[in-house]
Design a protein around this motif. Structure first.
Motif, PDB file in Angstrom:
ATOM      1  N   SER A  11     -30.196  -3.203 -38.645  1.00  0.00           N
ATOM      2  CA  SER A  11     -31.162  -3.859 -38.077  1.00  0.00           C
ATOM      3  C   SER A  11     -31.496  -3.315 -36.741  1.00  0.00           C
ATOM      4  CB  SER A  11     -30.986  -5.429 -38.037  1.00  0.00           C
ATOM      5  OG  SER A  11     -29.797  -5.350 -37.223  1.00  0.00           O
ATOM      6  N   GLY A  12     -32.459  -3.440 -35.814  1.00  0.00           N
ATOM      7  CA  GLY A  12     -32.899  -3.051 -34.876  1.00  0.00           C
ATOM      8  C   GLY A  12     -32.917  -1.475 -34.834  1.00  0.00           C
ATOM      9  N   MET A  13     -32.473  -1.034 -33.721  1.00  0.00           N
ATOM     10  CA  MET A  13     -32.514   0.624 -33.394  1.00  0.00           C
ATOM     11  C   MET A  13     -31.324   1.037 -33.571  1.00  0.00           C
ATOM     12  SD  MET A  13     -33.848   2.492 -29.748  1.00  0.00           S
ATOM     13  CE  MET A  13     -32.678   1.577 -28.800  1.00  0.00           C
ATOM     14  N   THR A  14     -31.326   2.228 -34.551  1.00  0.00           N
ATOM     15  CA  THR A  14     -30.234   3.106 -34.913  1.00  0.00           C
ATOM     16  C   THR A  14     -29.726   3.905 -33.570  1.00  0.00           C
ATOM     17  OG1 THR A  14     -31.055   3.239 -37.155  1.00  0.00           O
ATOM     18  CG2 THR A  14     -29.176   4.340 -36.437  1.00  0.00           C
ATOM     19  N   ILE A  15     -28.437   4.034 -33.267  1.00  0.00           N
ATOM     20  CA  ILE A  15     -28.163   4.961 -32.305  1.00  0.00           C
ATOM     21  C   ILE A  15     -26.961   5.772 -32.663  1.00  0.00           C
ATOM     22  CG2 ILE A  15     -28.974   3.459 -30.278  1.00  0.00           C
ATOM     23  CD1 ILE A  15     -25.879   2.533 -30.416  1.00  0.00           C
TER      24      ILE A  15
END
Length: 418
Positions: A109-113
């Protein structure tokens, strides 16, 4: 495209390999940039000052200062199944953060980093970690990987980047997989990388990248290319100076011969490295490959005689292209390579000239006559070149990148230091 010229120096073949204790020489759709220096600004809009103190670098207002626990949570405690790879700098892990608050998020979920974690005993160390912060912490360009934040917590040194899902150009060129890079994508990647270098070279405060190689060119989901790993970046000469004298660093085979021989660094050193990368794109071969017969082990020395001969160029073209490339464009690309690899560094073109020449390859003069379905897949139709009639089953090797002479080390992740 001008005359085809330049013989290579064999100085690279004499470089010692690294044991890992030192590395003095080792070792994404993006819009066109019309003014390369226009984005060389910090978050306040002023031109990048140089040099800056450590405290000034760490206080960059647009970078997130993560705590170690935040990144521990974002990567699921740096679990093995989050590991993307390993390099001289350390380990690289996949993680997730909230795109608004930048706090840790649930996996998926959210932004992959991508989180790069320095090895405590790493020989590249704090200095390169800080150098990367200094440059990527302020530079913003479509063809430079985005640095989101950092962590300086006790002995922990980490860097947090945008995640590039297609990995490195090296992975696609040299490792077998279900899909291969088409000619169109290869030229697109070359243009993106050239734009990134041109931006650095034409900034008000010039930056010399110093470690251009296939492993440091990362690809997003649409095969847009971005330069990564700025740990070896160096400020260019100022005033009346023509070069920067520095310890020789880079990656074996990619480093310009005059730089290796003298330690005198100029932007034309990057131009040479770009010529090597473009040659790898053309041939599908590694710059140094000891699994080949002796005369073919050093790509530049082996390929140069073919670059200037339209009738023989097909002999060095990547067999994985299966003849699917426009011969006129391939020869134009070979001419660009020859100019970039000129042993007289002053005769090499500027990167802005290289960008213009490569962009011309995308023009109608060189373009494929694609069907709509072919344009969708990225694979291009053309009558079979002589390559297809002389094809054999040789494929580019799966062996690892040669170790550096303090040049960088072998295969790790797309975000690796080596």
């Amino acid at each position: 495209m001008g005359n085809c010229f330049a013989a290579s120096s064999k100085v690279d073949a004499t470089l010692p390999s690294t044991s890992g204790a030192s590395r003095s020489i080792s070792k994404t759709t993006t819009p066109a940039v019309t003014n390369d220096s226009s984005s060389w600004k910090n978050s306040n809009g002023s031109h990048l000052p140089s040099p800056r103190s450590e405290s000034e670098i760490l206080s960059s207002s647009h970078l997130k200062a993560f705590s170690f626990n935040e990144l521990k949570n974002a990567t699921r405690n740096f679990r093995p199944d989050s590991l993307l790879g390993e390099g001289g700098f350390g380990y690289v892990f996949k993680g997730w953060i909230n795109e608004h608050t930048l706090s840790a998020a649930k996996p998926g979920s959210g932004m992959t980093i991508a989180v790069k974690k320095l090895k405590p005993e790493g020989f590249q160390g704090h200095k390169e970690w800080l150098t990367e912060l200094n440059y990527l912490g302020q530079l913003r360009h479509p063809n430079l990987v985005k640095l989101i934040g950092y962590c300086l917590d006790g002995d922990s040194r980490l860097l947090v980047y945008e995640f590039m899902p297609k990995g490195s150009l090296e992975n696609h060129l040299f490792r077998r997989g279900p899909t291969q890079l088409s000619w169109t994508i290869r030229i697109k990647v070359a243009i993106d990388a050239a734009r990134g270098l041109s931006f650095l070279h034409n900034a008000d405060n010039q930056v010399i990248y110093r470690d251009l190689k296939a492993a440091n060119i990362l690809l997003d989901a649409e095969f847009n290319a971005k330069l990564s790993d700025f740990g070896l970046a160096k400020a260019g000469p100022t005033g009346d100076r023509t070069h920067v004298s520095t310890q020789v660093m880079g990656t074996h085979g990619y480093a310009a011969p005059e730089y290796v021989a003298t330690g005198r660094l100029t932007a034309k050193s990057d131009v040479y490295s770009f010529g090597v990368v473009l040659l790898e794109l053309l041939t599908g071969r590694r710059v140094v490959d000891e699994s080949k017969v002796v005369v073919e082990q050093h790509l530049v020395d082996w390929a140069l005689p073919y670059l200037c001969d339209k009738r023989k160029l097909f002999r060095i073209m990547d067999t994985k292209l299966e003849g699917q490339y426009p011969q006129k464009a391939a020869f134009a690309a070979a001419t660009i390579i020859s100019k970039c690899l000129n042993t007289e560094f002053k005769s090499r073109p500027q990167m802005s000239e290289v960008v213009a020449s490569l962009e011309e390859l995308q023009s109608s003069k060189f373009a494929f006559k694609n069907t709509p379905s072919e344009r969708q897949t990225g694979y291009d139709h053309i009558h079979k070149s002589p390559l297809n009639q002389h094809r054999n089953q040789h494929r580019s090797p799966l062996n690892l990148t040669p170790s550096a002479s303090p040049l960088r080390s072998k295969h790790q992740s797309p975000y690796r230091r080596g």
